[in-house]
Design an enzyme around this catalytic site. Structure first.
Site, PDB file in Angstrom:
ATOM      1  N   ASP A 288       0.818  -1.201   0.000  1.00  0.00           N
ATOM      2  CA  ASP A 288       0.000   0.000   0.000  1.00  0.00           C
ATOM      3  C   ASP A 288       0.862   1.265   0.000  1.00  0.00           C
ATOM      4  OD1 ASP A 288      -2.654   1.357   0.476  1.00  0.00           O
ATOM      5  OD2 ASP A 288      -1.558   2.046   2.245  1.00  0.00           O
ATOM      6  N   GLU A 330       1.218  -0.860  -5.072  1.00  0.00           N
ATOM      7  CA  GLU A 330       0.157   0.128  -5.249  1.00  0.00           C
ATOM      8  C   GLU A 330       0.836   1.484  -5.331  1.00  0.00           C
ATOM      9  OE1 GLU A 330      -3.141   2.993  -3.890  1.00  0.00           O
ATOM     10  OE2 GLU A 330      -1.502   2.391  -2.592  1.00  0.00           O
TER      11      GLU A 330
HETATM   12  C1  GLC Z   1      -3.827   3.623  -0.600  1.00  0.00           C
HETATM   13  C2  GLC Z   1      -5.243   3.131  -0.396  1.00  0.00           C
HETATM   14  C3  GLC Z   1      -6.117   4.256   0.035  1.00  0.00           C
HETATM   15  C4  GLC Z   1      -5.576   4.823   1.316  1.00  0.00           C
HETATM   16  C5  GLC Z   1      -4.084   5.170   1.182  1.00  0.00           C
HETATM   17  C6  GLC Z   1      -3.457   5.395   2.528  1.00  0.00           C
HETATM   18  O1  GLC Z   1      -3.732   4.543  -1.608  1.00  0.00           O
HETATM   19  O2  GLC Z   1      -5.705   2.539  -1.579  1.00  0.00           O
HETATM   20  O3  GLC Z   1      -7.448   3.845   0.188  1.00  0.00           O
HETATM   21  O4  GLC Z   1      -6.289   5.976   1.642  1.00  0.00           O
HETATM   22  O5  GLC Z   1      -3.342   4.135   0.586  1.00  0.00           O
HETATM   23  O6  GLC Z   1      -3.212   4.180   3.173  1.00  0.00           O
END
Ligand code: GLC
Length: 649
Positions: A288, A330
């Site tokens: 993440d 991500e």
């Molecule tokens: C990622 C998640 C998002 C979250 C962010 C902070 O981008 O997809 O939903 O707000 O991380 O953890």
């Protein structure tokens, strides 16, 4: 049984052998395999660590990571070691044409982890081979950013079940040919996490896990070049903590404390956590917000080279101790930075195995709004080829907003201004442009930059909601075709397509979040619905909207699985045709060529048949068989929102 005596050439392998001797009394089953992997991935571990840390610090960290790899491996359950062996024999499992992802919140999909197991037939019916369950580890109480503020990485959120239930579910999924993905939130922890609590209590070791500043000097200096992720509900990147009487780095919400990855203790904590989760049966970790891990003064503190060194090191630890584990990055970043998460240069093939194709997602929406695919093609052409052992995770919607990651130069190449095109897209998708079919809402309007992002479900954004309100069957038909066309691009691109829960039924925006105090200020919840199982029960009734959408989406998966040419080792080449409303995606594979054509407009379109290349003039088969097209006078003629996957008959 092998006595643990082997000394090997590479340093890491010797460190692993040392750790094994220290942690075991004598012979250990499987030690040969472990040491072979330490020889194979040791150089990766070393390169990753030395890219980030200097001399003695790197030496010490390597020794600690070797110890963590061994202790993680020692307690790895035998069925998972068997899985490691199987995955090593089939390392391309996530690249194969049968790879298909489904993304859901445990509670919203099925109540609990046990509930998910009870719906495994539904997942199988769709062809799912990969299930991403949204954040399910113990979050902080109260607001928790949809679970992305984790207070305990070793516990499951109480209402969903326990760690034992997660292990049970992983086993059920594995028996059904489905890999389990969960989030590893590694940029930040909840302020309630014991590390943060210890820091507040004055423990210097844990204070050093975070970026803490006594006064505003450093925060102000950083802020000069930092963007804001949540300008609306969490402005600024630092939060004053009265207990420490200091400023803490909080990129996201004030209760999400950014970790200091320059501290080797943090690296070791996460290496250990990663193996702990892998040993519960998790197959893939969604890393993440990985772009934010490394901070550098004078930059936007995203995509710093150290991020890739750290990923390389963590991945090598996983490959040694739990080699069936893969990483999905991500990184919702600009096109120029994105491919680095799969690896370029010395990192090619050494970092994440999967990465979200944020650019493709954004460009599909842009093409649908403008009925013009030129920007999509030009933006994707700038991508260097991805490493052949990796795959894009392709998607149309996810739980987050859509941010218009469109490069100004790319926009300029088709004669559009970057800022004005991004602003146009936001207006279009909230329905504020003539001809718009969309029903989204703006998210995080940044007054300073004029930027805004979009929330809304796929069905509402493609026009289903508008058509239903207008009670217009013709508009509804177009909207369903539009959804099919968009998902066909996602399924046809090569790489693992991610179906976002509810899209297979055409679920609309859900306004119930407004009645939930914890969610009401965050309209991303409008596209995080609860699974309406009564609606899902109508999925085989083709006279219903859900039945129609479901049949189209399921069919995409069924066809995809049958086409070896969709293996992700081979690149897709998005290509312009003679008609800006028609996208060609070309795939050239030893198993056969595939030419995909997509009409992104609501009108009939024709384009020069030359785009068919070697297929031109031959008998063709459209594997999707969902659109009535024909070839006439050297032109391919396509109905509205046609999606064709063409090969030689
Ligand atoms: C990622 C998640 C998002 C979250 C962010 C902070 O981008 O997809 O939903 O707000 O991380 O953890």
């Amino acid at each position: 049984m092998t006595a643990v005596t082997a000394r090997t050439g590479s340093d890491v392998a010797s460190l692993v052998a040392d750790a094994l001797r220290a942690q075991s009394a004598g012979a250990v089953t499987g030690a040969d395999d472990l040491l072979a992997r330490a020889r194979r991935w040791g150089p990766d571990l070393e390169a990753g660590v030395r890219a980030v840390f200097d001399g003695p610090m790197a030496d010490a960290l390597l020794r600690r990571l070797a110890g963590i790899a061994v202790s993680g491996w020692m307690v790895r359950p035998q069925p998972l070691r068997d899985r490691d062996r199987d995955r090593l024999l089939r390392p391309d499992w996530f690249q194969a044409p049968d790879a298909l992802g489904y993304v859901a919140y445990t509670d919203r999909f099925a109540g609990t982890l046990d509930g998910v197991a009870r719906h495994v037939d539904y997942l199988r019916e769709l062809g799912t081979t990969y299930l991403h369950l949204m954040p399910l580890l113990q979050p902080r109480p109260g607001a928790n950013d949809g679970g992305y503020a984790v207070a305990d990485y070793r516990e499951v959120r109480g209402d969903l079940g326990s760690m034992a239930d997660l292990e049970k579910l992983a086993t059920v999924l594995h028996e059904n040919g489905i890999a389990l993905t969960i989030d590893l939130v590694l940029n930040h922890v909840a302020r309630e996490h014991p590390w943060a609590a210890a820091a507040r209590a004055g423990d210097p070791k844990h204070r050093a896990y975070f970026h803490v500043f006594d006064d505003r000097r450093m925060p102000d200096a950083y802020e000069r070049t930092l963007p804001e992720v949540f300008p609306d509900f969490a402005p600024g990147n630092f939060t004053w903590d009265p207990e420490m009487a200091a400023w803490v780095w909080t990129t996201f919400n004030d209760y999400q404390w950014d970790l200091n990855w320059a501290n080797p203790d943090v690296v070791c904590e996460f290496a250990d956590l990663m193996l702990f989760l892998a040993n519960r049966g998790v197959d893939c970790l969604r890393l993440d917000a990985i772009a934010f891990l490394w901070k550098r003064m004078g930059t936007d503190c995203q995509n710093q080279p150290e991020v890739h060194g750290l990923t390389r090191a963590l991945r090598a630890v996983a490959r040694i101790a739990a080699p069936s584990l893969v990483f999905k990055a991500e990184a919702i970043v600009a096109p120029g930075d994105l491919v680095k998460y799969l690896g370029v240069g010395e990192y090619a093939g050494h970092v994440s195995d999967l990465a979200y194709h944020n650019s493709l997602m954004v460009q599909i929406w842009s093409a649908l709004a403008t009925k013009d695919v030129r920007l999509l093609v030009r933006a994707l052409h700038r991508f260097p080829p991805k490493p052949t052992t990796t795959a894009w995770a392709t998607y149309l919607r996810c739980h987050d907003d859509i941010g218009w990651a469109i490069d100004d130069t790319d926009a300029g190449s088709v004669g559009w201004g970057g800022p004005s095109h991004r602003a146009f897209l936001s207006r279009w998708f909230v329905g504020n442009e003539p001809g718009s079919f969309a029903r989204g809402e703006e998210f995080q309007v940044n007054e300073a930059t004029g930027d805004s992002r979009i929330s809304g479900s796929a069905a509402s954004l493609v026009g289903v909601e508008q058509a239903l309100d207008a009670q217009d069957p013709r508009l509804l038909d177009l909207a369903v075709r539009r959804l099919h066309c968009a998902y066909a691009i996602v399924y046809g691109f090569g790489g693992i397509p991610l179906l976002y829960m509810g899209d297979e039924l055409g679920l609309l925006n859900d306004s119930s979040y407004l009645d939930e105090p914890e969610h009401a200020d965050d309209n991303r919840w409008m596209h995080r619905p609860r699974m309406p199982w009564a609606t899902a029960a109508r999925r085989t009734d083709l006279t219903t909207l859900e039945g129609r959408v479901y049949a189209l989406i399921k069919h995409l998966g069924d066809v995809r699985r049958s086409l070896p040419t969709l293996h992700a080792a081979v690149e897709s080449r998005p290509t312009e045709t003679s008609n800006p409303s028609v996208l060609a995606v070309l795939r050239s594979h030893a198993a056969g060529d595939l030419v995909q054509l997509y009409n992104v407009s609501a009108d009939w379109q024709r384009c020069d048949a030359g785009v068919l290349g070697a297929l031109y003039g031959r008998a063709l088969v459209d594997h999707l068989g969902a659109s009535e097209f024909y070839v006439e006078d050297g032109q391919v003629v396509l109905p509205p929102y046609a999606a064709l996957w063409l090969a030689q008959a």
